[in-house]
Design a protein around this motif. Sequence first.
Motif, PDB file in Angstrom:
ATOM      1  N   ILE A  39      45.303  51.343  32.246  1.00 20.11           N
ATOM      2  CA  ILE A  39      45.841  51.021  33.573  1.00 20.11           C
ATOM      3  C   ILE A  39      44.887  50.110  34.334  1.00 20.11           C
ATOM      4  O   ILE A  39      45.288  49.077  34.885  1.00 20.11           O
ATOM      5  N   LEU A  40      43.603  50.491  34.375  1.00 19.16           N
ATOM      6  CA  LEU A  40      42.627  49.688  35.107  1.00 19.16           C
ATOM      7  C   LEU A  40      42.433  48.327  34.454  1.00 19.16           C
ATOM      8  O   LEU A  40      42.315  47.309  35.149  1.00 19.16           O
ATOM      9  N   GLY A  41      42.406  48.289  33.124  1.00 16.43           N
ATOM     10  CA  GLY A  41      42.248  47.011  32.440  1.00 16.43           C
ATOM     11  C   GLY A  41      43.394  46.057  32.717  1.00 16.43           C
ATOM     12  O   GLY A  41      43.189  44.847  32.875  1.00 16.43           O
ATOM     13  N   LEU A  42      44.615  46.593  32.787  1.00 22.11           N
ATOM     14  CA  LEU A  42      45.769  45.759  33.111  1.00 22.11           C
ATOM     15  C   LEU A  42      45.653  45.200  34.528  1.00 22.11           C
ATOM     16  O   LEU A  42      45.926  44.016  34.765  1.00 22.11           O
ATOM     17  N   LEU A  43      45.217  46.043  35.467  1.00 22.82           N
ATOM     18  CA  LEU A  43      45.044  45.581  36.848  1.00 22.82           C
ATOM     19  C   LEU A  43      43.974  44.487  36.933  1.00 22.82           C
ATOM     20  O   LEU A  43      44.169  43.484  37.632  1.00 22.82           O
ATOM     21  N   ILE A  44      42.859  44.689  36.235  1.00 20.02           N
ATOM     22  CA  ILE A  44      41.794  43.685  36.261  1.00 20.02           C
ATOM     23  C   ILE A  44      42.283  42.370  35.648  1.00 20.02           C
ATOM     24  O   ILE A  44      41.985  41.274  36.153  1.00 20.02           O
ATOM     25  N   ALA A  45      43.046  42.467  34.562  1.00 21.62           N
ATOM     26  CA  ALA A  45      43.571  41.255  33.927  1.00 21.62           C
ATOM     27  C   ALA A  45      44.521  40.513  34.859  1.00 21.62           C
ATOM     28  O   ALA A  45      44.474  39.275  34.949  1.00 21.62           O
ATOM     29  N   LEU A  46      45.389  41.255  35.566  1.00 19.30           N
ATOM     30  CA  LEU A  46      46.305  40.618  36.509  1.00 19.30           C
ATOM     31  C   LEU A  46      45.555  40.020  37.690  1.00 19.30           C
ATOM     32  O   LEU A  46      45.930  38.962  38.201  1.00 19.30           O
ATOM     33  N   MET A  47      44.489  40.686  38.139  1.00 17.51           N
ATOM     34  CA  MET A  47      43.669  40.127  39.214  1.00 17.51           C
ATOM     35  C   MET A  47      43.010  38.826  38.764  1.00 17.51           C
ATOM     36  O   MET A  47      42.887  37.879  39.555  1.00 17.51           O
ATOM     37  N   GLY A  48      42.611  38.774  37.504  1.00 18.25           N
ATOM     38  CA  GLY A  48      41.999  37.549  36.988  1.00 18.25           C
ATOM     39  C   GLY A  48      42.968  36.392  36.896  1.00 18.25           C
ATOM     40  O   GLY A  48      42.547  35.232  36.857  1.00 18.25           O
ATOM     41  N   ARG A  49      44.266  36.688  36.858  1.00 17.94           N
ATOM     42  CA  ARG A  49      45.296  35.654  36.798  1.00 17.94           C
ATOM     43  C   ARG A  49      45.920  35.380  38.164  1.00 17.94           C
ATOM     44  O   ARG A  49      46.843  34.586  38.276  1.00 17.94           O
ATOM     45  N   SER A  50      45.396  36.038  39.202  1.00 16.57           N
ATOM     46  CA  SER A  50      45.971  35.916  40.539  1.00 16.57           C
ATOM     47  C   SER A  50      45.710  34.538  41.138  1.00 16.57           C
ATOM     48  O   SER A  50      44.748  33.842  40.769  1.00 16.57           O
ATOM     49  N   ARG A  51      46.555  34.168  42.098  1.00 16.29           N
ATOM     50  CA  ARG A  51      46.356  32.916  42.815  1.00 16.29           C
ATOM     51  C   ARG A  51      45.296  33.045  43.889  1.00 16.29           C
ATOM     52  O   ARG A  51      44.808  32.038  44.413  1.00 16.29           O
ATOM     53  N   PHE A  52      44.937  34.291  44.242  1.00 14.39           N
ATOM     54  CA  PHE A  52      43.967  34.520  45.299  1.00 14.39           C
ATOM     55  C   PHE A  52      42.550  34.499  44.717  1.00 14.39           C
ATOM     56  O   PHE A  52      42.221  35.276  43.813  1.00 14.39           O
ATOM     57  N   VAL A  53      41.734  33.624  45.235  1.00 18.63           N
ATOM     58  CA  VAL A  53      40.386  33.417  44.706  1.00 18.63           C
ATOM     59  C   VAL A  53      39.533  34.685  44.778  1.00 18.63           C
ATOM     60  O   VAL A  53      38.827  34.996  43.813  1.00 18.63           O
ATOM     61  N   PRO A  54      39.550  35.451  45.891  1.00 21.00           N
ATOM     62  CA  PRO A  54      38.709  36.666  45.932  1.00 21.00           C
ATOM     63  C   PRO A  54      39.031  37.654  44.811  1.00 21.00           C
ATOM     64  O   PRO A  54      38.118  38.285  44.263  1.00 21.00           O
ATOM     65  N   LEU A  55      40.308  37.788  44.461  1.00 21.97           N
ATOM     66  CA  LEU A  55      40.676  38.695  43.376  1.00 21.97           C
ATOM     67  C   LEU A  55      40.148  38.191  42.037  1.00 21.97           C
ATOM     68  O   LEU A  55      39.666  38.977  41.210  1.00 21.97           O
ATOM     69  N   ARG A  56      40.228  36.889  41.830  1.00 26.98           N
ATOM     70  CA  ARG A  56      39.719  36.324  40.573  1.00 26.98           C
ATOM     71  C   ARG A  56      38.206  36.478  40.483  1.00 26.98           C
ATOM     72  O   ARG A  56      37.669  36.774  39.415  1.00 26.98           O
ATOM     73  N   ILE A  57      37.516  36.298  41.606  1.00 24.19           N
ATOM     74  CA  ILE A  57      36.064  36.463  41.617  1.00 24.19           C
ATOM     75  C   ILE A  57      35.683  37.906  41.332  1.00 24.19           C
ATOM     76  O   ILE A  57      34.770  38.187  40.541  1.00 24.19           O
ATOM     77  N   PHE A  58      36.407  38.844  41.967  1.00 25.12           N
ATOM     78  CA  PHE A  58      36.122  40.265  41.735  1.00 25.12           C
ATOM     79  C   PHE A  58      36.323  40.631  40.267  1.00 25.12           C
ATOM     80  O   PHE A  58      35.494  41.337  39.666  1.00 25.12           O
ATOM     81  N   ALA A  59      37.424  40.165  39.670  1.00 25.48           N
ATOM     82  CA  ALA A  59      37.705  40.477  38.264  1.00 25.48           C
ATOM     83  C   ALA A  59      36.619  39.902  37.355  1.00 25.48           C
ATOM     84  O   ALA A  59      36.160  40.573  36.419  1.00 25.48           O
ATOM     85  N   SER A  60      36.194  38.667  37.638  1.00 29.35           N
ATOM     86  CA  SER A  60      35.160  38.044  36.806  1.00 29.35           C
ATOM     87  C   SER A  60      33.830  38.780  36.925  1.00 29.35           C
ATOM     88  O   SER A  60      33.144  39.014  35.919  1.00 29.35           O
TER      89      SER A  60
END
Length: 278
Positions: A39-60
């Motif tokens: 569940i958490l891995g799927l959320l992190i993967a979706l955050m990494g594909r998000s259009r919002f830069v803060p979410l992508r930075i957090f995932a990375s």
Amino acid sequence: MKFDWDYFWQSLFTPSESFLNGLALTIVISIAAMALALILGLLIALMGRSRFVPLRIFASLYIWIIRGTPLLVQLVIIYTGFAAANLFRFEDLTLGLRLEDVTVGILIKGAVQAAIVALMLNESAYISEIVRGGLESIEKGQTEAALSLGMTPLASMRWIIVPQAIRVMVPPLGNSFNGLMKSTSILSIIGVAEMFQVGSSMSAATFKVFEIYIVVALYYLLLTTVWTIIQTFIENWLNAKAGLPKAESVWKRLFGFRSKRDRVAPKSPIADLEGVAA
């Protein structure tokens, strides 16, 4: 010192109740941690594909930190470090029902909770990369076609992309679960009475070090073998639903033996062309 064969066979085929409890705890922790990590891995993967830069930075950053530090260090920080810093302490938890004056439930010790959390966080970073690779393996044109038909991005992901990506993700996810089961052996460092910890206690009490640890190794081998068989059936089922050939047989995957199906050479496209030319 001679190898005690009688003690070895007795420990292997008629293990003690404490050893069986440790085996059961190993399985429960592995399944619980893997389910939460998915569940958490799927959320992190979706955050990494998000259009919002803060979410992508957090995932990375999350993937970078978790994958860049050892699981043992993470485990000690989560269970001992947080408590020493007065940030958070895992307390024993009872899950159950209260019937009149009697409470029926399951006691989950704080060390077990910390173990599940640590394994979940560590595994989720790797799973997020598996999910990302699986999603990116699907052609972008399918997403564009779904959106052109009026589907929302979430609906296209749910009904078009994910069902196809699952078949690609199952083999590496299965391998991750195999590794997670073996990683439970380090949980003894925080006092979790899983299989390795129980085996260590038995060897210290009986001085049958070699015999006990071979038994422990064989039971870990049994767990990973059973899961390999299950994983093979899952892969074959998904391939059958997609109209694809079966994956390699269990015998080949475990021992390198090839069945008749595995020995059949794939039909060469060059041979087809030669037949047409003839």
